[in-house]
Design a protein around this motif. Structure first.
Motif, mmCIF file in Angstrom:
data_model
loop_
_atom_site.group_PDB
_atom_site.id
_atom_site.type_symbol
_atom_site.label_atom_id
_atom_site.label_comp_id
_atom_site.label_asym_id
_atom_site.label_seq_id
_atom_site.Cartn_x
_atom_site.Cartn_y
_atom_site.Cartn_z
ATOM 1 N N VAL A 290 0.836 -1.201 0.000
ATOM 2 C CA VAL A 290 0.000 0.000 0.000
ATOM 3 C C VAL A 290 0.869 1.248 0.000
ATOM 4 O O VAL A 290 0.610 2.195 -0.748
ATOM 5 C CB VAL A 290 -0.963 -0.017 1.212
ATOM 6 N N TYR A 291 1.933 1.249 0.798
ATOM 7 C CA TYR A 291 2.844 2.387 0.822
ATOM 8 C C TYR A 291 3.480 2.597 -0.546
ATOM 9 O O TYR A 291 3.563 3.728 -1.035
ATOM 10 C CB TYR A 291 3.929 2.159 1.885
ATOM 11 N N TRP A 292 3.926 1.526 -1.178
ATOM 12 C CA TRP A 292 4.557 1.628 -2.494
ATOM 13 C C TRP A 292 3.569 2.159 -3.539
ATOM 14 O O TRP A 292 3.918 3.003 -4.362
ATOM 15 C CB TRP A 292 5.095 0.268 -2.913
ATOM 16 N N MET A 293 2.330 1.692 -3.519
ATOM 17 C CA MET A 293 1.329 2.170 -4.471
ATOM 18 C C MET A 293 1.023 3.650 -4.253
ATOM 19 O O MET A 293 0.844 4.399 -5.224
ATOM 20 C CB MET A 293 0.037 1.357 -4.354
ATOM 21 N N LEU A 294 0.964 4.081 -3.008
ATOM 22 C CA LEU A 294 0.726 5.502 -2.727
ATOM 23 C C LEU A 294 1.902 6.361 -3.196
ATOM 24 O O LEU A 294 1.698 7.466 -3.708
ATOM 25 C CB LEU A 294 0.479 5.719 -1.235
ATOM 26 N N GLN A 295 3.113 5.856 -3.055
ATOM 27 C CA GLN A 295 4.275 6.595 -3.548
ATOM 28 C C GLN A 295 4.247 6.681 -5.072
ATOM 29 O O GLN A 295 4.553 7.729 -5.643
ATOM 30 C CB GLN A 295 5.572 5.927 -3.082
ATOM 31 N N LEU A 296 3.888 5.596 -5.742
ATOM 32 C CA LEU A 296 3.788 5.622 -7.203
ATOM 33 C C LEU A 296 2.724 6.613 -7.660
ATOM 34 O O LEU A 296 2.922 7.340 -8.634
ATOM 35 C CB LEU A 296 3.468 4.225 -7.743
ATOM 36 N N LYS A 297 1.595 6.657 -6.955
ATOM 37 C CA LYS A 297 0.535 7.603 -7.306
ATOM 38 C C LYS A 297 1.002 9.041 -7.098
ATOM 39 O O LYS A 297 0.695 9.912 -7.914
ATOM 40 C CB LYS A 297 -0.717 7.329 -6.484
ATOM 41 N N THR A 298 1.754 9.287 -6.037
ATOM 42 C CA THR A 298 2.267 10.633 -5.773
ATOM 43 C C THR A 298 3.167 11.105 -6.905
ATOM 44 O O THR A 298 3.029 12.226 -7.408
ATOM 45 C CB THR A 298 3.050 10.655 -4.444
ATOM 46 N N PHE A 299 4.087 10.257 -7.331
ATOM 47 C CA PHE A 299 4.991 10.635 -8.416
ATOM 48 C C PHE A 299 4.244 10.765 -9.743
ATOM 49 O O PHE A 299 4.572 11.610 -10.564
ATOM 50 C CB PHE A 299 6.131 9.635 -8.548
ATOM 51 N N SER A 300 3.228 9.926 -9.937
ATOM 52 C CA SER A 300 2.441 10.011 -11.167
ATOM 53 C C SER A 300 1.633 11.310 -11.199
ATOM 54 O O SER A 300 1.534 11.956 -12.249
ATOM 55 C CB SER A 300 1.511 8.811 -11.277
ATOM 56 N N ASP A 301 1.066 11.710 -10.075
ATOM 57 C CA ASP A 301 0.284 12.949 -10.014
ATOM 58 C C ASP A 301 1.156 14.193 -10.178
ATOM 59 O O ASP A 301 0.700 15.205 -10.697
ATOM 60 C CB ASP A 301 -0.476 13.037 -8.694
ATOM 61 N N ASN A 302 2.405 14.132 -9.749
ATOM 62 C CA ASN A 302 3.318 15.264 -9.886
ATOM 63 C C ASN A 302 3.859 15.411 -11.302
ATOM 64 O O ASN A 302 4.465 16.426 -11.622
ATOM 65 C CB ASN A 302 4.500 15.130 -8.926
ATOM 66 N N GLY A 303 3.653 14.412 -12.141
ATOM 67 C CA GLY A 303 4.128 14.468 -13.514
ATOM 68 C C GLY A 303 5.632 14.281 -13.643
ATOM 69 O O GLY A 303 6.236 14.701 -14.627
ATOM 70 N N GLU A 304 6.246 13.622 -12.682
ATOM 71 C CA GLU A 304 7.686 13.420 -12.704
ATOM 72 C C GLU A 304 8.105 12.240 -13.575
ATOM 73 O O GLU A 304 9.272 12.091 -13.889
ATOM 74 C CB GLU A 304 8.203 13.195 -11.286
ATOM 75 N N GLU A 305 7.168 11.392 -13.938
ATOM 76 C CA GLU A 305 7.502 10.215 -14.722
ATOM 77 C C GLU A 305 7.475 10.554 -16.210
ATOM 78 O O GLU A 305 6.551 11.203 -16.697
ATOM 79 C CB GLU A 305 6.502 9.100 -14.426
ATOM 80 N N ASP A 306 8.485 10.105 -16.927
ATOM 81 C CA ASP A 306 8.559 10.323 -18.369
ATOM 82 C C ASP A 306 7.766 9.219 -19.061
ATOM 83 O O ASP A 306 8.177 8.073 -19.095
ATOM 84 C CB ASP A 306 10.015 10.306 -18.836
ATOM 85 N N LYS A 307 6.599 9.577 -19.595
ATOM 86 C CA LYS A 307 5.728 8.590 -20.227
ATOM 87 C C LYS A 307 5.773 8.661 -21.749
ATOM 88 O O LYS A 307 4.934 8.085 -22.422
ATOM 89 C CB LYS A 307 4.286 8.779 -19.755
ATOM 90 N N SER A 308 6.737 9.384 -22.287
ATOM 91 C CA SER A 308 6.818 9.493 -23.743
ATOM 92 C C SER A 308 7.250 8.165 -24.361
ATOM 93 O O SER A 308 7.890 7.340 -23.715
ATOM 94 C CB SER A 308 7.796 10.586 -24.144
ATOM 95 N N ILE A 309 6.859 7.954 -25.604
ATOM 96 C CA ILE A 309 7.163 6.707 -26.290
ATOM 97 C C ILE A 309 8.664 6.549 -26.487
ATOM 98 O O ILE A 309 9.202 5.457 -26.460
ATOM 99 C CB ILE A 309 6.420 6.639 -27.624
ATOM 100 N N SER A 310 9.366 7.656 -26.654
ATOM 101 C CA SER A 310 10.797 7.579 -26.903
ATOM 102 C C SER A 310 11.633 7.476 -25.627
ATOM 103 O O SER A 310 12.847 7.569 -25.675
ATOM 104 C CB SER A 310 11.243 8.813 -27.699
ATOM 105 N N SER A 311 10.970 7.278 -24.486
ATOM 106 C CA SER A 311 11.728 7.196 -23.239
ATOM 107 C C SER A 311 12.572 5.923 -23.173
ATOM 108 O O SER A 311 13.586 5.881 -22.511
ATOM 109 C CB SER A 311 10.795 7.275 -22.041
ATOM 110 N N HIS A 312 12.128 4.874 -23.870
ATOM 111 C CA HIS A 312 12.898 3.629 -23.958
ATOM 112 C C HIS A 312 13.098 3.300 -25.424
ATOM 113 O O HIS A 312 12.156 3.342 -26.210
ATOM 114 C CB HIS A 312 12.174 2.489 -23.261
ATOM 115 N N SER A 313 14.311 2.908 -25.740
ATOM 116 C CA SER A 313 14.600 2.648 -27.150
ATOM 117 C C SER A 313 13.871 1.415 -27.670
ATOM 118 O O SER A 313 13.567 1.327 -28.871
ATOM 119 C CB SER A 313 16.103 2.453 -27.330
ATOM 120 N N TYR A 314 13.566 0.455 -26.816
ATOM 121 C CA TYR A 314 12.900 -0.771 -27.276
ATOM 122 C C TYR A 314 11.409 -0.562 -27.488
ATOM 123 O O TYR A 314 10.734 -1.432 -28.010
ATOM 124 C CB TYR A 314 13.159 -1.935 -26.339
ATOM 125 N N LEU A 315 10.844 0.561 -27.073
ATOM 126 C CA LEU A 315 9.427 0.831 -27.321
ATOM 127 C C LEU A 315 9.286 1.501 -28.681
ATOM 128 O O LEU A 315 8.300 1.593 -29.269
ATOM 129 C CB LEU A 315 8.848 1.720 -26.227
#
Length: 73
Positions: free
Chosen positions: A48-73
């Motif tokens: 539960v703590y880990w999921m809440l931390q992931l949600k916090t970072f996702s809400d702050n927009g700190e995660e790079d979700k662009s398609i080019s973030s990984h070369s294999y994508l």
């Protein structure tokens, strides 16, 4: 080498797992499995703590979700 492995065996059987021997001869299922329930509770709290931390970072927009973030994508 044989004495080295026998030393490891002695450490685990006679020292680290010694508290589990008292659970072996208990009549109550709940008392015998109390350590398992404690570990399950710790794991659930950690998840539960880990999921809440992931949600916090996702809400702050700190995660790079662009398609080019990984070369294999």
């Amino acid at each position: 080498m044989k004495s080295f492995f026998e030393g490891i065996e002695d450490l685990f059987v006679n020292v680290l797992f010694a508290p589990y021997d008292m659970f072996r001869f208990m009549e109550s299922w709940w008392a015998s499995n109390s350590i398992n329930w404690i570990f399950m509770l710790i794991g659930a709290v950690a998840m539960v703590y880990w999921m809440l931390q992931l949600k916090t970072f996702s809400d702050n927009g700190e995660e790079d979700k662009s398609i080019s973030s990984h070369s294999y994508l």
